[in-house]
Enzyme design. Structure first.
Site, PDB file in Angstrom:
ATOM      1  N   ASP A   1      -2.244 -33.374  28.122  1.00  0.00           N
ATOM      2  CA  ASP A   1      -2.650 -34.312  29.117  1.00  0.00           C
ATOM      3  C   ASP A   1      -1.866 -35.085  30.325  1.00  0.00           C
ATOM      4  O   ASP A   1      -2.432 -35.456  31.233  1.00  0.00           O
ATOM      5  CB  ASP A   1      -3.885 -35.063  28.858  1.00  0.00           C
TER       6      ASP A   1
ATOM      7  N   HIS B   1      -1.290 -42.127  27.903  1.00  0.00           N
ATOM      8  CA  HIS B   1      -1.417 -41.324  29.695  1.00  0.00           C
ATOM      9  C   HIS B   1      -2.326 -41.883  30.352  1.00  0.00           C
ATOM     10  O   HIS B   1      -2.743 -41.077  31.380  1.00  0.00           O
ATOM     11  CB  HIS B   1      -1.009 -39.933  29.392  1.00  0.00           C
TER      12      HIS B   1
END
Length: 970
Positions: free
Chosen positions: A107, A376
């Site tokens: 991701d 993230h």
């Protein structure tokens, strides 16, 4: 949101574990330890815990990556990536005796080449990524090049290479569209509604259950997708990820429908031409590895930046929420200082008055906060304001704990009066001082001796500063740029590695008092009608540089590096990119994306100038106004150059042009950049660092669409431009987006404030209405390549790890007398490394696992692993070589280090064990898979090439070596 995530995560782990127990064929992979640990510590029953142990032993539950979070790859620092991996791995090894061996980095928005190196050093056999440029992925897919052996580090090369799999265009989710249903495709559990799930268990948008009538079309759709994917890979094994964001919170409906489908396909495998099975990532990689194919090698080029469509360049997040990015780095640096000070304290003061377990908890609160913000959707600035506040609160709480711990350690080491007022503040302008007569304690967390300035606020102009022996210390006092009630006192400190010094600050006048900076204000200049004909230049000089300012514009004109007499024409200006926020009118900028309407436009038509001339430091203050009559400025630059007196090592200080910016509040849909334009012929080639670990070359690329945004790159610590003779380096204390939009130019994005009406962004409050003022700091170094090469690695770390400043009041009547311990700490450094080696870690992790693997597994099996307090006898040491092979004739050489003599200032070393990066493997027992390449035609295992002989190690370029060190107990 925290409640909703906790409720969601608790449901996932509870229901998945229960469902896995119901079918021997079922499997599941789990990644982020932060959520798993919350479930394990607060929700899981004893029965759940036994089941997890069993499922792990059977290989049906597999932890992949195993860090606290799936960290961002673009804007994180290598230190923090290692920290969060070590935190997660330590927990998994202590609790289950397992060590993750595969990655699932699906991701993060783009892939860095530091990550494969870290995962190889952590003992992984294969690495998996997904988000790379859409056009590059299409090309790799077509040519079956989505799998390769990646050598992320040019210097470590094949020793730390790793097999890497890039997911195809469907990424990490199963297709959500199926021809006969308009709901959620292969997700029968519907949409996650937390923290208040529906009482009847019927979630929104649940897919049609598998029945006798629809099982054939379900299977056809699934097989067709598998075959489409199979055509993009070299082996007949297809990884078909079953899951997506926020799935498996209702695992029983997922598994029961999946079971029916898999059975049906396998019963008709002749007809369908495929057979299917539940698998973990490890199962998949084992299948591909056993095919024994020869794989292509990829060099150290990364996959940044990342674009998903022609106008969707994910380069905005390099700068989003600059304040959070700055605090995350200050927190990381404070943790680094706190760890080494605590380690020294435990080793040198075993019978101390501070509770070690409580102290470790204080450090752990900051370890957790710094680890979690590496997510993230954390340090990236891509979260909602509520979540950003959660990260900020956790960081501030952890920093408060560690400051308190450091202050109490220093006071205990000095046996100071316990009732004396004590508080501490990390190096910043707001560190107020309570009193005119008090002391300042300054701790240097680096393993090098440093000479630098620390700044404290004082209430008086007439100040004197003395060291422990009562000698006068060079200092300068002046009025600050942005406050009228206090003064800034700059103290020149000279501190050995891992040591602290104590300075006495007194309000008194006499020949010992601090120099006073004299302010000269110049007339505000109108840039529109500047007289270029009769240009007058104002020089500001120290031993290394001459800066010239153009008095017709009040802008910088040039910098001369005095040693070589090289002059570079250099001007700086603030510009803003205007961006669109209305999706009906074209591409938008948001937390993630940067989509400028046009080239950037200058923000100011008038510049004010004030210069504070001083014996130690000169500060040039430039104020940027929208026009000649504007009352307030929207931008400012404070440039400082230092003059170091005789007798001090001022090499780094002298070569540093320090700039602090004040930017904001911005108008809506503006992205602010500082552009530095020079006459260097750089051919528009930019260099940026990869996570503070290595440098990437960034040639300017022309695209059909969105060229400006697609030429932005992350700068975590370093960026530079150069011509054949001269290099201009920028060093940063937080991440920024950086680009070279013209020959001889480098621009840094400092701030963004955006609003848009994209439904997704509105639903999750991702419109980035950031109305803050940001004050980032960048150090400039100008010089020949050879000189900047020597300076910038140490300078970058000196900026990252500025000394920690603590304050305390002195008892009025008794002058403070130097004690024996303090004498030692003034004159000798407990640990000193050469300039090409960095002390990456000196800490007491506290893990209770045995470093003997069979013993650890046995202890867990016998239920003995959780007894007793944290282990304070094991010290974790990491040493990193800062240079690439061949980069510098001297500094790139391997360095031989005797750990016993290196650490003798801390105590007597009894034993040293070399470990994998996160500490969970004995390097001699670590056998990573070696994948076949044209250079190495046979498969096999990597094994350690160089043992630690008699505590002596040779550290080669770019190596990060990790050790457990045991000292003789005192």
């Amino acid at each position: 949101l925290q409640e909703s995530m906790h409720a969601y995560a608790a449901n996932v782990y509870t229901s998945v574990v229960e469902e896995l127990m119901k079918g021997k064929q079922r499997k599941f992979i789990a990644v982020e330890q932060e959520f798993f640990r919350l479930w394990w510590d607060t929700v899981a029953t004893e029965k759940h815990k036994q089941q997890v142990h069993q499922l792990l032993q059977e290989g049906r539950l597999e932890f992949v990556i195993g860090g606290q979070v799936m960290h961002d790859e673009a804007v994180t620092l290598i230190d923090d990536q290692i920290l969060q991996l070590t935190e997660g791995h330590g927990f998994l090894y202590e609790t289950f005796g397992i060590r993750p061996q595969f990655s699932w980095h699906i991701d993060p928005f783009g892939a860095s080449s530091t990550t494969p190196t870290l995962f190889a050093l952590s003992g992984f056999n294969a690495h998996l990524i997904s988000r790379i440029d859409y056009d590059l992925k299409t090309d790799m897919q077509k040519n079956k090049k989505l799998q390769f052996v990646w050598r992320g580090s040019p210097s470590l090369s094949e020793r730390q290479e790793i097999f890497t799999h890039v997911m195809d265009q469907y990424s990490y989710c199963t297709p959500s569209q199926i021809p006969f249903s308009n709901r959620s495709g292969f997700y029968w559990n519907g949409f996650a509604a937390f923290p208040d799930p529906p009482k009847d268990g019927v979630y929104p948008n649940m897919s049609v259950p598998v029945t006798d009538t629809n099982i054939h079309p379900y299977a056809q759709t699934m097989v067709a997708n598998m075959k489409e994917r199979a055509a993009w890979f070299r082996t007949s094994d297809v990884l078909w990820p079953w899951g997506c964001d926020k799935q498996f919170f209702n695992a029983s409906v997922q598994y029961s429908n999946m079971d029916l489908l898999l059975d049906y396909i396998n019963k008709h495998s002749d007809e369908f031409g495929v057979s299917v099975q539940y698998a973990t990532v490890g199962d998949y990689f084992q299948a591909v590895y056993s095919r024994n194919l020869t794989w292509e090698i990829r060099d150290s080029q990364d996959f940044l930046p990342y674009s998903t469509e022609p106008f969707q360049a994910w380069t905005g997040f390099y700068t989003s929420r600059s304040t959070l990015k700055g605090i995350a780095r200050r927190a990381s640096s404070l943790l680094y200082a706190g760890e080494s000070l605590f380690t020294q304290y435990v080793l040198k003061h075993p019978a101390s008055s501070i509770c070690k377990c409580g102290a470790l908890k204080q450090l752990q609160s900051l370890r957790w906060a710094v680890s979690e913000v590496q997510h993230h959707d954390g340090i990236t600035g891509t979260e909602s304001p509520k979540v950003k506040d959660m990260y900020m609160n956790n960081l501030m709480y952890g920093m408060f704990n560690v400051k308190k711990l450091m202050a109490s350690i220093i006071f205990d080491m000095n046996n100071a009066k316990k009732n004396g007022e004590v508080y501490s503040a990390v190096y910043n302008k707001d560190s107020g001082m309570p009193d005119v007569d008090q002391y300042v304690v300054v701790y240097n967390p680096l393993a090098w001796n440093i000479t630098t300035f620390v700044t404290v606020s004082v209430s008086d102009m007439a100040m004197s500063v003395y060291d422990e022996l009562g000698r006068s210390v060079p200092a300068q006092v002046q009025s600050p740029a942005e406050s009228s009630s206090t003064y800034d006192l700059y103290i020149l400190v000279e501190i050995n590695g891992l040591s602290y010094r104590k300075y006495h600050v007194k309000a008194l006048t006499g020949e010992q008092s601090a120099f006073i900076g004299r302010s000269v204000k110049y007339k505000r200049k109108d840039l529109t009608g500047a007289d270029q004909q009769h240009r007058q230049l104002l020089p500001v000089v120290n031993n290394c540089y001459q800066l010239l300012f153009d008095q017709s514009t009040n802008l910088m004109h040039s910098i001369t590096e005095r040693e070589t007499n090289q002059t570079v024409q250099l001007t700086q200006e603030f510009l803003e990119y205007h961006v669109n926020g209305d999706v009906t009118k074209g591409p938008i900028s948001d937390n993630y994306l940067f989509a400028p309407n046009a080239t950037a436009s200058p923000v100011s038509k008038a510049v004010g100038l004030e210069v504070v001339f001083g014996n130690l430091m000169t500060e040039i203050r430039q104020y940027f106004y929208s026009n000649i009559t504007a009352q307030t400025y929207s931008y400012a630059v404070y440039t400082r150059i230092y003059t170091v007196p005789e007798g001090y090592d001022g090499r780094l200080l002298c070569h540093r042009i320090e700039q602090e910016y004040s930017v904001g509040p911005l108008d809506f849909n503006r992205e602010a950049v500082l552009r530095t334009s020079t006459n260097l012929n750089t051919r528009q080639l930019l260099y940026t660092d990869s996570n503070g670990y290595q440098i990437q070359k960034r040639p300017f690329k022309a695209y059909v669409n969105n060229t400006v945004a697609r030429n932005y790159y992350p700068m975590v610590q370093t960026a530079y431009i150069e011509d054949d003779a001269t290099r201009l380096m920028l060093l940063a204390e937080r991440a920024h987006g950086v680009s070279s939009q013209g020959n001889g130019q480098v621009e840094v994005m400092l701030h963004r404030r955006l609003w848009n009406n994209l439904q997704w962004d509105l639903n999750f409050n991702l419109t980035l209405n950031d109305s803050s003022v940001v004050r980032p700091v960048i150090w400039l170094i100008l010089g020949s390549k050879a000189v900047t090469n020597i300076l910038y690695r140490t300078s970058g770390l000196v900026l990252e790890h500025r000394p920690v400043v603590m304050f305390g009041a002195l008892p009025g009547d008794k002058p403070w007398l130097p004690r024996k311990l303090q004498q030692n700490s003034v004159h000798s450094s407990p640990v000193t490394l050469p300039p090409n080696l960095h002390l990456q870690t000196l800490s007491i992790p506290g893990w209770r696992y045995s470093s003997n693997h069979s013993e650890q597994v046995h202890n867990i099996h016998m239920g003995k692993q959780k007894q007793g307090d944290a282990d304070f006898s094991r010290v974790m040491l990491r040493i990193r070589h800062l240079y690439e092979a061949g980069e510098d004739p001297v500094l790139s050489k391997p360095v031989m280090v005797n750990l016993k003599s290196l650490l003798k200032g801390l105590g007597s070393v009894m034993a040293v064990e070399e470990r994998s990066l996160t500490g969970t493997w004995d390097v001699n027992a670590l056998k990573r898979w070696k994948w076949k390449t044209a250079q190495h035609p046979s498969k096999g295992f990597f094994s350690i090439t160089e043992a630690t002989e008699n505590c002596t190690v040779t550290v080669h370029p770019k190596e990060i070596r990790t050790f457990f060190v045991y000292f003789q107990s005192q």
